[in-house]
Design a protein around this motif. Structure first.
Motif, short mmCIF file in Angstrom:
data_model
loop_
_atom_site.label_atom_id
_atom_site.label_comp_id
_atom_site.label_asym_id
_atom_site.label_seq_id
_atom_site.Cartn_x
_atom_site.Cartn_y
_atom_site.Cartn_z
N GLU A 30 -4.24 -3.15 0.42
CA GLU A 30 -2.94 -2.54 0.70
C GLU A 30 -1.85 -3.18 -0.16
OE1 GLU A 30 0.12 -2.23 4.45
OE2 GLU A 30 -2.03 -2.21 4.86
N LYS A 31 -1.87 -4.51 -0.28
CA LYS A 31 -0.88 -5.21 -1.11
C LYS A 31 -1.04 -4.81 -2.58
CE LYS A 31 -0.32 -9.16 1.90
NZ LYS A 31 -0.56 -10.60 2.10
N TYR A 32 -2.28 -4.70 -3.03
CA TYR A 32 -2.53 -4.31 -4.42
C TYR A 32 -1.96 -2.92 -4.69
CZ TYR A 32 -5.01 -3.05 -8.70
OH TYR A 32 -5.30 -2.64 -9.96
N ARG A 33 -2.16 -2.00 -3.78
CA ARG A 33 -1.68 -0.64 -3.98
C ARG A 33 -0.17 -0.55 -3.94
NH1 ARG A 33 -6.20 2.64 -0.42
NH2 ARG A 33 -7.78 2.63 -2.05
N GLU A 34 0.51 -1.47 -3.26
CA GLU A 34 1.96 -1.45 -3.15
C GLU A 34 2.65 -2.09 -4.35
OE1 GLU A 34 2.93 -3.33 0.52
OE2 GLU A 34 2.42 -1.58 1.72
N THR A 35 1.93 -2.89 -5.11
CA THR A 35 2.56 -3.62 -6.20
C THR A 35 2.73 -2.75 -7.45
OG1 THR A 35 2.53 -5.71 -7.40
CG2 THR A 35 0.44 -4.56 -7.18
N LEU A 38 14.36 2.63 -7.71
CA LEU A 38 13.00 3.04 -8.05
C LEU A 38 11.99 2.35 -7.14
CD1 LEU A 38 11.00 4.44 -10.00
CD2 LEU A 38 11.11 2.38 -11.38
N HIS A 39 12.14 1.04 -6.96
CA HIS A 39 11.21 0.30 -6.11
C HIS A 39 11.35 0.71 -4.65
CE1 HIS A 39 9.33 -2.44 -8.92
NE2 HIS A 39 10.49 -2.50 -9.55
N ALA A 40 12.56 0.90 -4.20
CA ALA A 40 12.77 1.31 -2.81
C ALA A 40 12.13 2.67 -2.55
CB ALA A 40 14.26 1.37 -2.50
N LEU A 41 12.27 3.58 -3.51
CA LEU A 41 11.64 4.89 -3.37
C LEU A 41 10.13 4.77 -3.32
CD1 LEU A 41 13.48 7.46 -5.61
CD2 LEU A 41 12.36 7.93 -3.45
N ARG A 42 9.57 3.97 -4.22
CA ARG A 42 8.12 3.82 -4.28
C ARG A 42 7.58 3.21 -3.00
NH1 ARG A 42 5.08 -0.14 -5.38
NH2 ARG A 42 6.67 -1.42 -6.30
N LEU A 43 8.27 2.20 -2.48
CA LEU A 43 7.81 1.55 -1.26
C LEU A 43 7.94 2.47 -0.05
CD1 LEU A 43 9.22 -2.02 -1.83
CD2 LEU A 43 6.82 -1.35 -1.83
N ALA A 44 8.95 3.31 -0.06
CA ALA A 44 9.15 4.22 1.07
C ALA A 44 8.08 5.30 1.11
CB ALA A 44 10.52 4.87 0.98
N HIS A 45 7.56 5.66 -0.05
CA HIS A 45 6.55 6.71 -0.12
C HIS A 45 5.21 6.15 -0.56
CE1 HIS A 45 9.62 9.66 0.56
NE2 HIS A 45 10.33 9.16 -0.41
N SER A 46 4.77 5.09 0.10
CA SER A 46 3.50 4.50 -0.30
C SER A 46 2.36 5.46 0.03
CB SER A 46 3.28 3.17 0.42
OG SER A 46 3.27 3.36 1.80
N LYS A 47 1.30 5.36 -0.75
CA LYS A 47 0.17 6.27 -0.59
C LYS A 47 -0.51 6.05 0.76
CE LYS A 47 -1.11 6.95 -5.37
NZ LYS A 47 -2.14 6.76 -6.37
#
Length: 165
Positions: free
Chosen positions: A131-136, A24-33
């Motif tokens: 950017e860090k906030y949006r990735e967390t 789940l986390h890998a997917l989310r990080l791969a498709h960051s906004k």
């Protein structure tokens, strides 16, 4: 064996996350906004983002497209079908500055927020933090809010200004 990009992705995962959530986390990080600042977008992307923000402002104000069309027609004296509002919100047409001014006032927001000008970071540090906030994840965002809320708000009194000057 994991590829190099997979290894980097796994290194970005939160330390406290359990192994079953790794995908789940890998997917989310791969498709960051993508960045949504007007100055960094292509024209078609900007139209779509402006439409999305316009719709969000309308929904936040609890108005319908029909309400917006009636308001715009009464303010300008011209007919305005609800489909025009829909075209603006879908990003197929870019809203005119006059219509944006009238609708944003009706929705209780700023036209520059809808166009994407007010939320651009003012420094490199702010851009990196954003950017860090949006990735967390949500837990991380709550922690960041906790730290921000715990910061004292300093106000400078006239006496302190005189002493410093």
């Amino acid at each position: 064996m994991k590829s190099g990009s997979e290894e980097v992705m796994l290194q970005k995962l939160h330390v406290s996350c359990c192994s079953r959530k790794r995908n789940l986390h890998a997917l989310r990080l791969a498709h960051s906004k993508a960045c949504t600042y007007a100055c960094t977008m292509k024209p078609k992307e900007h139209m779509k983002e402006t439409g999305r923000r316009l719709k969000a402002a309308r929904n936040a104000a609890r108005k319908t497209q029909e309400d917006a069309a009636v308001h715009l027609a009464s303010e300008t004296g011209e007919t305005c079908p609800p489909s025009r509002i829909g075209n603006w919100e879908q990003g197929t047409r870019l809203i005119s500055p006059v219509a944006l001014q009238l609708l944003s006032k009706y929705y209780g927001t700023s036209p520059s927020i809808i166009y994407g000008f007010d939320d651009a970071p003012t420094s490199n540090d702010e851009a990196k933090l954003l950017e860090k906030y949006r990735e967390t994840d949500d837990r991380g965002k709550r922690a960041i809010h906790g730290v921000a809320d715990a910061q004292p708000s300093y106000t400078v009194t006239r006496e302190e200004t005189k002493k410093a000057g």
